[in-house]
Enzyme design. Structure first.
Site, PDB file in Angstrom:
ATOM      1  N   HIS A  31       0.712  -1.603  -0.070  1.00  0.00           N
ATOM      2  CA  HIS A  31       0.225   0.091   0.112  1.00  0.00           C
ATOM      3  C   HIS A  31       0.835   0.994  -0.176  1.00  0.00           C
ATOM      4  O   HIS A  31       0.545   1.672  -0.585  1.00  0.00           O
ATOM      5  CB  HIS A  31      -1.058   0.074   1.155  1.00  0.00           C
ATOM      6  CG  HIS A  31      -2.110   1.466   1.711  1.00  0.00           C
ATOM      7  ND1 HIS A  31      -1.967   2.262   0.758  1.00  0.00           N
ATOM      8  CD2 HIS A  31      -1.383   2.069   2.381  1.00  0.00           C
ATOM      9  CE1 HIS A  31      -2.962   3.094   1.014  1.00  0.00           C
ATOM     10  NE2 HIS A  31      -2.991   3.493   1.921  1.00  0.00           N
ATOM     11  N   HIS A  55       3.945   6.918   5.306  1.00  0.00           N
ATOM     12  CA  HIS A  55       2.274   7.378   6.013  1.00  0.00           C
ATOM     13  C   HIS A  55       2.189   7.166   6.645  1.00  0.00           C
ATOM     14  O   HIS A  55       1.440   7.239   7.554  1.00  0.00           O
ATOM     15  CB  HIS A  55       2.085   7.777   4.847  1.00  0.00           C
ATOM     16  CG  HIS A  55       0.921   6.886   4.189  1.00  0.00           C
ATOM     17  ND1 HIS A  55       1.389   5.791   3.795  1.00  0.00           N
ATOM     18  CD2 HIS A  55      -0.524   6.710   4.658  1.00  0.00           C
ATOM     19  CE1 HIS A  55       0.297   5.844   3.231  1.00  0.00           C
ATOM     20  NE2 HIS A  55      -0.853   5.319   3.646  1.00  0.00           N
ATOM     21  N   GLU A  59       0.487   6.275  12.490  1.00  0.00           N
ATOM     22  CA  GLU A  59      -0.925   5.598  12.438  1.00  0.00           C
ATOM     23  C   GLU A  59      -1.331   4.042  12.346  1.00  0.00           C
ATOM     24  O   GLU A  59      -1.044   4.013  13.391  1.00  0.00           O
ATOM     25  CB  GLU A  59      -1.287   5.783  11.117  1.00  0.00           C
ATOM     26  CG  GLU A  59      -3.424   6.242  10.913  1.00  0.00           C
ATOM     27  CD  GLU A  59      -3.844   6.569  10.170  1.00  0.00           C
ATOM     28  OE1 GLU A  59      -4.575   5.932  10.050  1.00  0.00           O
ATOM     29  OE2 GLU A  59      -2.770   7.116   9.058  1.00  0.00           O
ATOM     30  N   ASP A  60      -0.748   3.064  11.924  1.00  0.00           N
ATOM     31  CA  ASP A  60      -0.992   2.456  12.607  1.00  0.00           C
ATOM     32  C   ASP A  60       0.145   0.845  13.226  1.00  0.00           C
ATOM     33  O   ASP A  60       0.304  -0.010  13.327  1.00  0.00           O
ATOM     34  CB  ASP A  60      -0.971   1.395  11.516  1.00  0.00           C
ATOM     35  CG  ASP A  60      -2.002   1.542  10.059  1.00  0.00           C
ATOM     36  OD1 ASP A  60      -3.630   2.693  10.678  1.00  0.00           O
ATOM     37  OD2 ASP A  60      -2.568   1.685   9.015  1.00  0.00           O
ATOM     38  N   ASP A 123      -3.374   7.967  -0.827  1.00  0.00           N
ATOM     39  CA  ASP A 123      -3.690   7.164  -0.105  1.00  0.00           C
ATOM     40  C   ASP A 123      -5.243   6.713  -0.281  1.00  0.00           C
ATOM     41  O   ASP A 123      -5.424   5.323  -0.118  1.00  0.00           O
ATOM     42  CB  ASP A 123      -3.504   7.558   1.725  1.00  0.00           C
ATOM     43  CG  ASP A 123      -3.767   7.199   2.472  1.00  0.00           C
ATOM     44  OD1 ASP A 123      -3.551   5.500   2.621  1.00  0.00           O
ATOM     45  OD2 ASP A 123      -4.801   7.476   3.424  1.00  0.00           O
TER      46      ASP A 123
END
Length: 237
Positions: A31, A55, A59-60, A123
């Protein structure tokens, strides 16, 4: 020099996402690679491409802002954190004032560095291109979020081709009944018009090539969601 930076960012992202899969079953790191390829195709700079690769790490994953800062410096870190802030804004607000609040916060982030929003749009585009692997409720929620926020944002930024692709994908999964009904209605006419436009282009080329040394014929195809919106106008029968 840029290739060294890209490899460093890719290695970092690959390690951060190691063992994680997308809903499609492919490695999750595919991704951010797709997002990086998209921003590269838009002609963005090396720091933006590296930030696109990174990116989702904050966040993940369990990566901290300080980790990025120490390895990639301030500019790339700020791009990643800016995109992360946009991703964490509430998009499926139930009240109008909640949506307005989110949009205002997004605009503030955009004002600091427009590259942050371009990473986010790339994204969103990759997520929409693989939306078929999501559950139906997530498809519905994400598609309507795209129609409400990201497709209009792309339009305001003059990215018409991106807006059209986002709209058509989101229309298909956000309003499937309306999408397939309209698709059935126009598919035969569409094929006829493709033939007519190709014939017109050929004739026009013959006229122009003897008069103008260098010319470009640009043909714009109206997206199915754009057609759907047009048909909703009260003056259209």
């Amino acid at each position: 020099m840029d290739q060294v930076l890209y490899q460093k960012a890719l290695d970092f992202a690959s390690l951060a996402h190691h063992g994680h899969l997308r809903d499609s079953g492919e490695p999750f790191v595919n991704h951010p690679i797709n997002v990086a390829k998209t921003v590269e195709s838009w002609g963005l700079d090396a720091c933006t491409i590296a930030a696109a690769l990174l990116h989702d790490t904050v966040e993940d994953e369990s990566i901290k802002e300080s980790d990025l800062q120490s390895k990639f410096g301030t500019e790339i870190t700020e791009l990643v954190m800016g995109e992360t802030k946009i991703s964490n804004l509430p998009k499926n607000a139930t009240k109008k004032d909640e949506l307005v609040y989110s949009l205002r916060k997004m605009i503030k982030i955009m004002a600091r560095d427009l590259r942050v929003v371009l990473i986010k749009l790339a994204d969103v585009l990759d997520n929409m291109r693989t939306i078929q692997f999501l559950s139906s409720d997530r498809q519905l929620r994400f598609s309507r979020e795209v129609l409400d926020i990201y497709a209009p944002l792309a339009d305001q930024m003059g990215m018409g081709a991106l807006r059209s692709e986002l709209e058509d994908l989101a229309f298909q999964y956000g309003y499937p009944a309306e999408f397939y009904s309209l698709l059935e209605e126009v598919k035969d006419r569409y094929q006829v018009m493709i033939t007519q436009v190709a014939e017109f282009e050929s004739n026009l080329t013959k006229v122009l090539e003897s008069r103008i040394p260098n010319f470009l014929i640009d043909i714009k195809k109206k997206g199915i969601y754009s057609l759907y919106r047009k048909l909703q106008r009260p003056e259209i029968n």
